[in-house]
Design a protein around this motif. Structure first.
Motif, PDB file in Angstrom:
ATOM      1  N   SER A   1     -57.691 -19.820  38.581  1.00 28.30           N
ATOM      2  CA  SER A   1     -57.132 -20.261  39.863  1.00 28.30           C
ATOM      3  C   SER A   1     -57.369 -21.692  39.903  1.00 28.30           C
ATOM      4  CB  SER A   1     -57.900 -19.239  41.065  1.00 28.30           C
ATOM      5  OG  SER A   1     -57.569 -18.042  41.080  1.00 28.30           O
ATOM      6  N   HIS A   2     -57.025 -22.376  39.142  1.00 29.25           N
ATOM      7  CA  HIS A   2     -57.298 -23.789  38.925  1.00 29.25           C
ATOM      8  C   HIS A   2     -57.045 -24.577  40.082  1.00 29.25           C
ATOM      9  CE1 HIS A   2     -57.415 -23.611  34.296  1.00 29.25           C
ATOM     10  NE2 HIS A   2     -58.383 -22.835  35.067  1.00 29.25           N
ATOM     11  N   GLU A   3     -56.225 -24.331  41.084  1.00 26.15           N
ATOM     12  CA  GLU A   3     -55.541 -25.257  42.155  1.00 26.15           C
ATOM     13  C   GLU A   3     -56.927 -25.076  43.268  1.00 26.15           C
ATOM     14  OE1 GLU A   3     -52.341 -25.498  46.039  1.00 26.15           O
ATOM     15  OE2 GLU A   3     -52.194 -24.134  44.169  1.00 26.15           O
ATOM     16  N   GLN A   4     -57.524 -23.808  43.461  1.00 25.48           N
ATOM     17  CA  GLN A   4     -58.620 -23.791  44.187  1.00 25.48           C
ATOM     18  C   GLN A   4     -59.882 -24.358  43.732  1.00 25.48           C
ATOM     19  OE1 GLN A   4     -56.465 -21.478  43.570  1.00 25.48           O
ATOM     20  NE2 GLN A   4     -56.103 -19.888  45.154  1.00 25.48           N
ATOM     21  N   ALA A   5     -59.923 -24.201  42.391  1.00 31.64           N
ATOM     22  CA  ALA A   5     -60.961 -24.903  41.828  1.00 31.64           C
ATOM     23  C   ALA A   5     -61.258 -26.288  42.091  1.00 31.64           C
ATOM     24  CB  ALA A   5     -61.077 -24.383  40.108  1.00 31.64           C
ATOM     25  N   ASN A   6     -59.881 -27.122  41.767  1.00 29.43           N
ATOM     26  CA  ASN A   6     -59.944 -28.453  41.705  1.00 29.43           C
ATOM     27  C   ASN A   6     -60.207 -28.852  43.408  1.00 29.43           C
ATOM     28  OD1 ASN A   6     -59.248 -29.971  39.581  1.00 29.43           O
ATOM     29  ND2 ASN A   6     -57.198 -29.012  39.455  1.00 29.43           N
ATOM     30  N   GLU A   7     -59.820 -27.899  44.298  1.00 30.33           N
ATOM     31  CA  GLU A   7     -60.143 -28.422  45.630  1.00 30.33           C
ATOM     32  C   GLU A   7     -61.709 -28.587  45.769  1.00 30.33           C
ATOM     33  OE1 GLU A   7     -59.651 -26.363  50.131  1.00 30.33           O
ATOM     34  OE2 GLU A   7     -58.285 -25.698  48.458  1.00 30.33           O
ATOM     35  N   PHE A   8     -62.453 -27.329  45.341  1.00 28.03           N
ATOM     36  CA  PHE A   8     -63.983 -27.495  45.530  1.00 28.03           C
ATOM     37  C   PHE A   8     -64.590 -28.602  44.695  1.00 28.03           C
ATOM     38  CE2 PHE A   8     -62.970 -23.440  47.623  1.00 28.03           C
ATOM     39  CZ  PHE A   8     -63.831 -23.686  48.848  1.00 28.03           C
ATOM     40  N   CYS A   9     -63.970 -28.728  43.471  1.00 29.82           N
ATOM     41  CA  CYS A   9     -64.616 -29.668  42.539  1.00 29.82           C
ATOM     42  C   CYS A   9     -64.254 -31.293  43.069  1.00 29.82           C
ATOM     43  CB  CYS A   9     -63.884 -29.641  41.260  1.00 29.82           C
ATOM     44  SG  CYS A   9     -64.604 -30.787  39.933  1.00 29.82           S
TER      45      CYS A   9
ATOM     46  N   ARG B   1     -63.769 -30.172  35.419  1.00 26.37           N
ATOM     47  CA  ARG B   1     -62.626 -30.715  35.142  1.00 26.37           C
ATOM     48  C   ARG B   1     -62.393 -30.449  33.643  1.00 26.37           C
ATOM     49  NH1 ARG B   1     -60.593 -32.432  39.803  1.00 26.37           N
ATOM     50  NH2 ARG B   1     -61.980 -33.675  41.420  1.00 26.37           N
ATOM     51  N   ALA B   2     -63.074 -30.725  32.998  1.00 28.70           N
ATOM     52  CA  ALA B   2     -62.850 -30.733  31.230  1.00 28.70           C
ATOM     53  C   ALA B   2     -62.913 -29.316  31.084  1.00 28.70           C
ATOM     54  CB  ALA B   2     -64.179 -31.216  30.720  1.00 28.70           C
ATOM     55  N   ARG B   3     -63.197 -28.210  31.755  1.00 26.76           N
ATOM     56  CA  ARG B   3     -63.478 -26.904  31.367  1.00 26.76           C
ATOM     57  C   ARG B   3     -61.829 -26.359  31.784  1.00 26.76           C
ATOM     58  NH1 ARG B   3     -66.531 -21.800  33.889  1.00 26.76           N
ATOM     59  NH2 ARG B   3     -65.691 -20.231  32.533  1.00 26.76           N
ATOM     60  N   MET B   4     -61.400 -26.898  32.964  1.00 26.55           N
ATOM     61  CA  MET B   4     -60.082 -26.579  33.335  1.00 26.55           C
ATOM     62  C   MET B   4     -58.925 -27.032  32.272  1.00 26.55           C
ATOM     63  SD  MET B   4     -60.162 -26.621  37.463  1.00 26.55           S
ATOM     64  CE  MET B   4     -61.312 -27.992  37.763  1.00 26.55           C
ATOM     65  N   LYS B   5     -59.250 -28.111  31.777  1.00 22.66           N
ATOM     66  CA  LYS B   5     -58.220 -28.748  30.813  1.00 22.66           C
ATOM     67  C   LYS B   5     -58.366 -27.983  29.712  1.00 22.66           C
ATOM     68  CE  LYS B   5     -58.560 -33.429  33.037  1.00 22.66           C
ATOM     69  NZ  LYS B   5     -59.158 -34.670  33.100  1.00 22.66           N
ATOM     70  N   LYS B   6     -59.582 -27.671  29.353  1.00 21.32           N
ATOM     71  CA  LYS B   6     -59.693 -26.889  27.913  1.00 21.32           C
ATOM     72  C   LYS B   6     -59.004 -25.670  28.183  1.00 21.32           C
ATOM     73  CE  LYS B   6     -63.312 -24.436  27.153  1.00 21.32           C
ATOM     74  NZ  LYS B   6     -64.615 -23.753  26.846  1.00 21.32           N
ATOM     75  N   MET B   7     -58.774 -25.069  29.310  1.00 23.89           N
ATOM     76  CA  MET B   7     -58.403 -23.625  29.476  1.00 23.89           C
ATOM     77  C   MET B   7     -56.492 -23.893  29.328  1.00 23.89           C
ATOM     78  SD  MET B   7     -60.739 -22.022  32.283  1.00 23.89           S
ATOM     79  CE  MET B   7     -60.235 -20.349  32.646  1.00 23.89           C
TER      80      MET B   7
END
Length: 550
Positions: A96-104, A127-133
Motif C-alpha cells: 500500500s505505497h500511497e499510504q506508506a508515502n503519506e506517513f513517510c 522510499r528506496a524500499r518502495m522503489k525496489k518493490m
C-alpha cells in the motif's frame, strides 16, 4: 524504516531512545513514557508476525499518548517521527505505497525540522524500499546510498544502522544480477552484526538468509541450504514456529530441494510455508499466492500438470487482485503457466502466456535482464517443437547473449541455451555443430549440477544419439563421459507440426483463462483436501531440466 536495535544499545548510543532522564521522576508523565515504549514494542512485534492492521492500531494509541503530553517529553517529536516510519513500514509490507508515502512524508518533515540526519536517512530507506518493490532499482540504490552517506557521517562505520544500509544496497545488486558485489556487502553486514549483537537474533538470521539467496542463485545449493537452515533455527527460537519469517525460510529451503530434485521434501516444505501463511494472514494474500506458485512448480516437476495449473491459476488470481495488471509477479505467473501448457503440448496457449510475460518483463526490467532471457528461451522452445528452426535459433541466441553477458559463461542457464541451440542444429541435421553445443552444455552441467543430475543425463543421451548416427563408437574424446555404458539413442518418432506465428494476449485474456478454472476448482479441492499451495523475489526461478526439449 531500519531495524529496531534499541534492545542491544546503551541509552547514550541509541538514536531513537527517549531521554527519560529529562523527566522528573515524580512526574506522572513518566508513566506515559513507559506506556509509549510498551506500545511501540507491541506494535513492532505485531508487525513482525504479519498482523499489520493490529500494529497500526497499536501505533495509533502511541501517537494519541504523545499528543496528550508532548510538552512533558523532550523528544516527543523524535518519537512521533519514529512511529510514522513504523506505520509506513506496515503499509509497505502490504504493497500500500500511497499510504506508506503519506506517513513517510510526515516523518521526513519532522526529521528536517529537527535536523536529524539519521532519521532523514531512514526516510530515504523507506522510499528506496518502495522503489525496489516496483523494480525501480537505479532510483532505489540512489536513495540507499544517500542514506548510507548520512549514517556514516553521524554514526561511523561500525554501526548497526550502517549494516542495514550495506544489506539494502546488496539486495539491489542481487536483483540486478551482481551477485559478487551483493555477497561482499551481505558479509560485511553480517560481520558488523555478529560483532555488536552476537549470533542469536533476527538481524543475524536475516543476514544468513540473504547470503543463502546468493548461494542459491550461484547454484551452490549445499551452501544455500546451510545458510537457510541457520536462519530458520534462529527464527524459530526467537519468534516461535508460527511466524511469516519462518514461513519465508521454509519456502526458500523448498526451492533448494527442487533444484536438488528432492521433490517430496520440496512439496512438504512448501506446504509448511503455505499452512503458516494461511494461519496468520488468511487465504487471500500475496504470501499465500507465493506458496501456491511454488507448490505449482513442484507439482509441475512431478508431472502433475492439472494440479500444477490449478495452483498457478490461484496464485495469478490473487496477484491480479492485489497488484493490478502489470507487475513482475504477474509476469512470473504467466511464464510458469506457459511452461505447463508447453508440457501439455498446448503450444498456442503456451506462446500466449510466454509472450505476455515477455512484454511485462521488458516493460519493467528493460531488454537486458535474465528474466527477459528466460522468456526468449521458452519461446524458442516452442519454435523448436513447431520445427521452426529459424525463429527458434533467433530466440535462443537472444537468450544466450543476455545470459553470457549477465550471468557469465559457466552459469547453468548458459548450459540450457547451449542444449537448446544444439537441438536446433540436430533438427537441421548439422550434427557436428549440435555435438559441439551439447558437449559445452554437458561440461557446465557436470561442473554445476554434478554427475547424477537428470539434466546431465538428458544431454548425455543426446550426445550418445549423435555419436551413434555419425557412426562414431569411440566417445572417449568427449570430456563429459565419465561412465562407459550409455544407452543407445532413442528415436522420438514425432511428426512435424505446421509452423505458425502467434499474436500477443491481453491481460483480460489471461483473466478469461483463469475463469476456466473456477468451475472445476471445487471438484479438484474435494479430491485433494490436503493440497494447499509457496516461492522468492525473489526471488527465484525454478529450473526443471526435465521439462526442456530433448
Amino acid at each position: 524504516m531500519g531495524n529496531d536495535y534499541s534492545q542491544y544499545l546503551k541509552p547514550s548510543h541509541s538514536v531513537s531512545q527517549t531521554k527519560l532522564s529529562s523527566v522528573d521522576g515524580n512526574n506522572p508523565d513518566k508513566k506515559v513514557l513507559t506506556k509509549l515504549d510498551g506500545l511501540r514494542r507491541l506494535g513492532r512485534s505485531q508487525s513482525q508476525q504479519g498482523y499489520y492492521e493490529k500494529a497500526r492500531a497499536t501505533y495509533s494509541q502511541a501517537l494519541d499518548k504523545i499528543v496528550g503530553c508532548t510538552q512533558a517529553i523532550d523528544d516527543g517529536e523524535l518519537i512521533q517521527c519514529d512511529i510514522y516510519l513504523e506505520i509506513s513500514t506496515t503499509y509497505i509490507e502490504q504493497f500500500s505505497h500511497e499510504q506508506a508515502n503519506e506517513f513517510c512524508s510526515q516523518a521526513e518533515k519532522l526529521a528536517l525540522k529537527l535536523n536529524d540526519k539519521v532519521r532523514l536517512a531512514k526516510c530515504y530507506d523507506c522510499r528506496a524500499r518502495m522503489k525496489k518493490m516496483v523494480a525501480l532499482y537505479s532510483k532505489a540504490i540512489k536513495d540507499y546510498k544517500r542514506s548510507l552517506e548520512l549514517k556514516l557521517e553521524i554514526l561511523g562505520e561500525n554501526n548497526l544502522e550502517v549494516a542495514d544500509c550495506y544489506e539494502n544496497i546488496a539486495e539491489i545488486y542481487y536483483l540486478q544480477g551482481d551477485c559478487s558485489s551483493a555477497l561482499d556487502l551481505f558479509r560485511e553486514a553480517l560481520s558488523i552484526r555478529l560483532e555488536l549483537i552476537g549470533g542469536n537474533n533476527l538481524y543475524v538470521a536475516n543476514s544468513y538468509h540473504n547470503i543463502g539467496n546468493i548461494f542459491y542463485t550461484l547454484q551452490h545449493y549445499d551452501n544455500a541450504l546451510a545458510m537457510y537452515t541457520k536462519s530458520l533455527n534462529i527464527k524459530v527460537e526467537v519468534l516461535g514456529p508460527t511466524n511469516l519469517h519462518v514461513a519465508d525460510t521454509y519456502h526458500c529451503i523448498g526451492n533448494v530441494y527442487i533444484q536438488q530434485e528432492k521433490l517430496d521434501s520440496a512439496l512438504s516444505t512448501h506446504q509448511k510455508s503455505l499452512d503458516l501463511a494461511q494461519q496468520i494472514l488468511g487465504n487471500n494474500n500475496l504470501d499465500v499466492a507465493q506458496s501456491y506458485f511454488e507448490i505449482g512448480n513442484v507439482l509441475h516437476c512431478q508431472r502433475k500438470f492439472d494440479e500444477a495449473l490449478l495452483m498457478h491459476r490461484k496464485a495469478l488470481k490473487i496477484r491480479i487482485d492485489f497488484q493490478g495488471k502489470e507487475s513482475l509477479e504477474i509476469a512470473h505467473s504467466c511464464h510458469e503457466i506457459g511452461k505447463i501448457y508447453f508440457s501439455l503440448h498446448k503450444y498456442d496457449s503456451a506462446f500466449e502466456m510466454y509472450n505476455k510475460a515477455l512484454e511485462l518483463r521488458m516493460k519493467i526490467l528493460g531488454s537486458k535482464n535474465l528474466r527477459v532471457a528466460d522468456s526468449y528461451h521458452e519461446i524458442g522452445n516452442i519454435y523448436i517443437r513447431q520445427k521452426n528452426s529459424e525463429d527458434a535459433l533467433l530466440s535462443h541466441q537472444k537468450a544466450l547473449d543476455i545470459r553470457k553477458e549477465l550471468a557469465g559463461n559457466y552459469d547453468i542457464s548458459v548450459a540450457e541455451s547451449y542444449h537448446c541451440i544444439a537441438t536446433i542444429y540436430y533438427d537441421q541435421r548439422k550434427l557436428k555443430e549440435a555435438l559441439e553445443m551439447y558437449q559445452m552444455a554437458a561440461d557446465i552441467k557436470l561442473d554445476v549440477l554434478g554427475e547424477s543430475h537428470s539434466s546431465l543425463t538428458v544431454t548425455r543421451d543426446n550426445i550418445s544419439r549423435i555419436h551413434h548416427q555419425m557412426g562414431n563408437s569411440d566417445r572417449r574424446h568427449s570430456s563429459i563421459f565419465k561412465k562407459p555404458n550409455i544407452e543407445p539413442p532413442r528415436s522420438e518418432g514425432k511428426t512435424s507440426p505446421k509452423v505458425k506465428k502467434f499474436t500477443s494476449m491481453s491481460l483480460s485474456d489471461v483473466q478469461s483463462i483463469l475463469r476456466e478454472a473456477i468451475e472445476t476448482e471445487e471438484e479438484a479441492n474435494s479430491s485433494k483436501k490436503a493440497m494447499k499451495g509457496k516461492c522468492c523475489v525473489n526471488q527465484t526461478q525454478t529450473v526443471c531440466a526435465k521439462l526442456k526439449p530433448q
